[in-house]
Design a protein around this motif. Structure first.
Motif, PDB file in Angstrom:
ATOM      1  N   PRO A 397     -10.170  12.261 -31.426  1.00 14.16           N
ATOM      2  CA  PRO A 397     -10.965  11.390 -30.682  1.00 14.16           C
ATOM      3  C   PRO A 397     -10.386  10.865 -29.496  1.00 14.16           C
ATOM      4  O   PRO A 397     -10.551  10.806 -28.168  1.00 14.16           O
ATOM      5  CB  PRO A 397     -11.667  10.451 -31.347  1.00 14.16           C
ATOM      6  N   VAL A 398      -8.870  10.773 -29.596  1.00 10.27           N
ATOM      7  CA  VAL A 398      -7.957  10.199 -28.515  1.00 10.27           C
ATOM      8  C   VAL A 398      -7.819  11.425 -27.585  1.00 10.27           C
ATOM      9  O   VAL A 398      -7.890  11.125 -26.280  1.00 10.27           O
ATOM     10  CB  VAL A 398      -6.570   9.771 -29.250  1.00 10.27           C
ATOM     11  N   VAL A 399      -7.520  12.782 -28.006  1.00 12.20           N
ATOM     12  CA  VAL A 399      -7.513  13.844 -26.924  1.00 12.20           C
ATOM     13  C   VAL A 399      -8.685  13.968 -26.194  1.00 12.20           C
ATOM     14  O   VAL A 399      -8.736  14.458 -25.067  1.00 12.20           O
ATOM     15  CB  VAL A 399      -6.969  15.049 -28.000  1.00 12.20           C
ATOM     16  N   ARG A 400      -9.890  13.818 -27.069  1.00 12.53           N
ATOM     17  CA  ARG A 400     -11.170  13.980 -26.309  1.00 12.53           C
ATOM     18  C   ARG A 400     -11.252  13.114 -25.169  1.00 12.53           C
ATOM     19  O   ARG A 400     -11.664  13.293 -24.240  1.00 12.53           O
ATOM     20  CB  ARG A 400     -12.444  13.909 -27.180  1.00 12.53           C
ATOM     21  N   ARG A 401     -10.791  11.827 -25.312  1.00  6.55           N
ATOM     22  CA  ARG A 401     -10.845  10.806 -24.429  1.00  6.55           C
ATOM     23  C   ARG A 401      -9.872  10.933 -23.242  1.00  6.55           C
ATOM     24  O   ARG A 401     -10.001  10.894 -22.247  1.00  6.55           O
ATOM     25  CB  ARG A 401     -10.378   9.463 -25.232  1.00  6.55           C
ATOM     26  N   LEU A 402      -8.771  11.725 -23.987  1.00  4.52           N
ATOM     27  CA  LEU A 402      -7.833  11.987 -22.522  1.00  4.52           C
ATOM     28  C   LEU A 402      -8.427  12.952 -21.578  1.00  4.52           C
ATOM     29  O   LEU A 402      -8.301  12.936 -20.308  1.00  4.52           O
ATOM     30  CB  LEU A 402      -6.456  12.630 -23.367  1.00  4.52           C
ATOM     31  N   MET A 403      -8.929  13.933 -22.466  1.00  4.62           N
ATOM     32  CA  MET A 403      -9.685  15.182 -21.350  1.00  4.62           C
ATOM     33  C   MET A 403     -10.847  14.307 -20.491  1.00  4.62           C
ATOM     34  O   MET A 403     -10.733  14.794 -19.514  1.00  4.62           O
ATOM     35  CB  MET A 403     -10.336  16.111 -22.290  1.00  4.62           C
ATOM     36  N   ASN A 404     -11.791  13.616 -20.958  1.00  7.30           N
ATOM     37  CA  ASN A 404     -12.620  12.999 -20.070  1.00  7.30           C
ATOM     38  C   ASN A 404     -11.846  11.833 -19.185  1.00  7.30           C
ATOM     39  O   ASN A 404     -12.335  11.992 -17.788  1.00  7.30           O
ATOM     40  CB  ASN A 404     -13.376  12.217 -21.028  1.00  7.30           C
ATOM     41  N   MET A 405     -10.865  11.246 -19.429  1.00  9.81           N
ATOM     42  CA  MET A 405     -10.253  10.497 -18.464  1.00  9.81           C
ATOM     43  C   MET A 405      -9.642  11.151 -17.088  1.00  9.81           C
ATOM     44  O   MET A 405      -9.488  10.718 -16.301  1.00  9.81           O
ATOM     45  CB  MET A 405      -9.279   9.426 -19.039  1.00  9.81           C
ATOM     46  N   ALA A 406      -8.788  12.374 -17.748  1.00  6.45           N
ATOM     47  CA  ALA A 406      -8.417  13.406 -16.738  1.00  6.45           C
ATOM     48  C   ALA A 406      -9.337  13.780 -15.597  1.00  6.45           C
ATOM     49  O   ALA A 406      -8.968  13.727 -14.633  1.00  6.45           O
ATOM     50  CB  ALA A 406      -7.437  14.402 -17.623  1.00  6.45           C
ATOM     51  N   GLN A 407     -10.463  14.083 -16.101  1.00  2.00           N
ATOM     52  CA  GLN A 407     -11.549  14.648 -15.257  1.00  2.00           C
ATOM     53  C   GLN A 407     -12.087  13.461 -14.293  1.00  2.00           C
ATOM     54  O   GLN A 407     -12.390  13.778 -13.115  1.00  2.00           O
ATOM     55  CB  GLN A 407     -12.750  15.054 -15.874  1.00  2.00           C
TER      56      GLN A 407
END
Length: 767
Positions: A397-407
């Motif tokens: 979940p942390v990594v998925r959130r990272l990907m969303n934040m990066a976008q």
């Protein structure tokens, strides 16, 4: 009064004390105009009597006169004359500090002084004078805990017991006259900050009390006050309305302050206190202290698992509190609980993961890191065969959130939030370190392989935003430090990204991460084959080439942090791969880059370059500067002749420029803390080729600006150096050069038009 105070420097104190002047000083305490000066004069007396054995006669004369001032404590308190109260408190406190040895040695005679100091502490309603007594209580405690003063300790137990009550009473927040609970200090922020600091200092006094009378009695006093509040006001408490909450919050703070002193096996008061705390009513400051207090006793909880469930539920519920302060306290205490009770909590890892996912987005960055640290501590206790699935469950979940934040990261604020979130992955990597056999795939590394492309993409997408690059490189670095040689499957991809990232960004963080690989995959590391070790050195040469090109393109003033990181990396490469490094074709330009870097004015990169030069030159002698552990047959005790020859050859090529830059730096620009390393470089040069270095120093001194040094001084320096060389005392040359450069620096400053022939040339690299 000021005149008498100044006389103490010339006139024996005993003569003043046994003269009518003592009456003059004590009478001056009756006048508002002379009160402060009289206090200062008496305190100067006390400081002069600190050597109690020599001044015992003076103290015996002085003490009864000081004790006679004790009624003034109640007098000033009754008149609410707090300035005078502060003065009388200072008199007794400084007398106690000066005579503390006698207070411990002769409790019968000096008990009255201690009682007076306690009365001052108790009567200070303004909380402005009591801090003057803190040093006395600490210094007296230092004596009373010694076996030889056990009898005195027994006699002072009741004093320290009363002191606990006094301190807890003073810990109470004020009750505002307006009745508004939102602003307890009625807008006076300085007073609020002062009170918060003051509370923590009183907490230190409570720790002193614990050492004298024992933690059980101190905790009992907190318990009694909490119980008294419950019996008096508990029935009147309702949601949002807690009468006299200050009287409940203060003992909770005292419990928190004493937490460090309480042993894990305390089984008298804590089993009664903990159940009481988890039932306290909901008021912001009370709840804050309760949560923080529980966080202080997590090591005790680990030994008393029957209390864990109620405490953890209480803390987890605090995450829903409307107060940000309470939520931050809950995150910190949650971290401590998970760190210290991980063995007990590992069976609840799924529930903790669900809780983590629920609250993480609601927290500020610091609290996010704290709660992540706690969950990661529990995750680390899972059996090795469950690490991968648990790691994935928590971190995905942390990594998925990272990907969303990066976008969505288009402005600096969003980019900084992304950088903070990368830190959460790093915390998991730091904490989760499963024990596996070298031949097995580490389950944590298996998960790191999955998330590596995400981190790489983020680094490439934000190549111009330094905070994100630093956090990604920090994560990669800790992957290597945590899993060491087990990172071998990920090594080619990691090296490629570190190399390409450094080329694209020229940020020192890529060299910082490279350093971890160089250290862990060295020639002498276990379970590292020669092919891998060779590949690691080739990787270093790629990074070094990129750095040298950057230094060729830009002046060193624009790359100070990169220069520091590069030479820190070179120090480790030289330590772990010495033969390959010294024989590398890049060694000559690296030495030239080190000399160029010495033109900087910033301390850290200069020290890094100097320390690298010292380590390099150490391989030019017979004794090896690094130890290689192994059996007697394989342990290396001296440098091979070919390595010594290579260092000498490189020194012959680069030594004059090196000498010139070090000498110039010592005479003009180096920060003071760089001098030991700078003189160490010169000494190492003299050990390798003394005559040649003496010639180089002569050339350097000859280039100094005209008029800055006489011919006689030059000749004297060179003659002294040659004498030391001929007598074999090269070690003394170091001090000789330090004295010369210090003397020169005091007499000269760098000319505005520059250093002429001593100006550094531009670094060139054609590789």
């Amino acid at each position: 009064m000021e005149c008498i105070t100044s006389w103490m420097r010339e006139v024996p104190l005993n003569d003043i004390v046994n003269s009518p002047l003592l009456d003059v000083i004590l009478n001056a305490l009756e006048s508002d105009q002379s009160f402060d000066s009289a206090v200062e004069c008496l305190c100067a007396f006390f400081r002069e009597t600190r050597d109690v054995d020599e001044c015992l006669g003076t103290i015996r004369t002085l003490c009864p006169r000081i004790v006679a001032l004790k009624p003034k404590i109640a007098q000033f308190a009754g008149l609410e004359d707090w300035d005078s109260f502060k003065g009388i408190t200072r008199i007794f406190a400084e007398a106690g500090e000066a005579w503390v040895v006698l207070v411990a040695r002769m409790p019968e005679q000096f008990r009255v002084v201690v009682d007076a100091i306690l009365e001052c502490a108790a009567g200070d309603e303004e909380k402005d004078a009591i801090s003057q007594t803190f040093i006395f209580w600490y210094e007296l405690k230092q004596y009373l805990v010694l076996d030889r003063y056990m009898q005195a300790r027994v006699q002072y137990v009741d004093v320290y017991s009363k002191l606990v009550d006094v301190m807890i009473g003073h810990l109470e927040f004020p009750t505002p006259e307006s009745g508004s609970e939102r602003d307890l200090f009625e807008g006076d922020r300085d007073q609020e900050d002062k009170f918060r600091e003051f509370r923590h200092r009183m907490g230190d006094v409570l720790k002193d009390c614990c050492e004298v009378i024992g933690v059980t009695e101190c905790l009992q006093k907190s318990y009694v006050r909490i119980e008294q509040w419950v019996s008096t006001y508990g029935a009147q408490a309702s949601e949002g309305k807690i009468p006299q909450w200050q009287k409940l919050e203060a003992p909770l703070f005292s419990m928190r302050a004493m937490g460090r002193m309480v042993p894990r096996d305390e089984d008298i008061m804590l089993p009664r206190l903990i159940p009481l705390i988890v039932q306290i009513p909901n008021q912001e400051k009370v709840r804050f202290q309760a949560v923080m207090a529980l966080g202080r006793y997590t090591e005790w909880t680990a030994q008393h698992p029957e209390t864990l469930q109620d405490q953890l539920t209480f803390i987890m519920n605090a995450f829903n509190h409307p107060s940000k302060e309470v939520v931050r306290a809950a995150a910190l205490s949650f971290k401590f609980f998970c760190n210290d009770c991980a063995e007990l909590l590992k069976v609840y890892s799924t529930q903790l993961q669900q809780f983590y996912e629920t609250v993480i987005d609601k927290l500020p960055p610091t609290s996010q890191e704290e709660i992540t640290d706690g969950v990661a501590s529990v995750l680390a206790k899972q059996p090795p065969d469950q690490i991968y699935s648990s790691f994935k469950l928590c971190c995905d979940p942390v990594v998925r959130r990272l990907m969303n934040m990066a976008q969505m990261a288009h402005d600096d604020k969003a980019k900084l939030a992304l950088a903070d979130h990368i830190q959460l992955v790093t915390i998991f990597v730091q904490r989760v370190q499963p024990d596996t056999e070298p031949t097995e795939l580490n389950p944590a590394v298996q998960y790191c392989q999955e998330i590596f492309p995400v981190l790489s993409t983020i680094a490439e997408s934000f190549a111009s935003f330094t905070p994100i690059l630093e956090r990604v490189c920090r994560c990669w670095r800790y992957m290597v430090l945590s899993y060491r040689t087990a990172m071998a499957p990920l090594l080619p991809s990691l090296a490629e990204k570190l190399s390409s990232g450094f080329v694209a960004s020229r940020q020192g963080c890529y060299l910082w991460a490279t350093d971890a690989i160089v250290r862990e995959f060295s020639d002498d590391a276990g379970h590292v084959d020669q092919q891998t070790a060779n590949a690691i050195f080739v990787f270093f040469e790629q990074q070094a080439t990129t750095f040298l090109r950057a230094l060729n393109d830009l002046p060193p003033e624009e790359l100070p942090d990169v220069i520091e990181d590069f030479f820190r990396l070179c120090i480790d490469v030289l330590l772990y791969h010495p033969h390959k490094t010294i024989n590398s074709q890049l060694m000559s330009p690296i030495l030239s880059a080190a000399s160029t870097s010495l033109t900087l004015l910033k301390e850290e990169p200069i020290k890094a370059a100097l320390q690298f030069l010292r380590d390099f030159l150490a391989y030019g002698g017979e004794g090896s500067p690094s130890s290689t552990y192994g059996d007697e047959a394989t342990r290396q005790k001296s440098n091979p002749p070919d390595i010594q020859a290579a260092v000498r050859q490189l020194t012959a090529e680069q030594g004059e420029a090196m000498t010139q830059r070090v000498m110039t730096g010592m005479m003009y620009s180096f920060p003071t803390d760089c001098f030991p390393d700078a003189s160490g470089v010169l000494l190492a040069l003299f050990h390798i080729m003394p005559q040649q270095v003496a010639h180089w120093i002569g050339n350097t001194v000859a280039m100094l600006p005209q008029g800055s040094i006489s011919v006689q001084e030059q000749e004297r320096l060179l003659n002294n150096i040659n004498q030391r060389i001929q007598s074999g005392e090269t070690v003394k040359i170091r001090m000789l050069l330090q004295d010369f450069t210090n003397s020169y620096r005091r007499r000269n400053v760098a000319p505005r038009e520059g250093l002429g022939r001593l100006e550094a040339t531009k670094f060139r690299f054609a590789g």
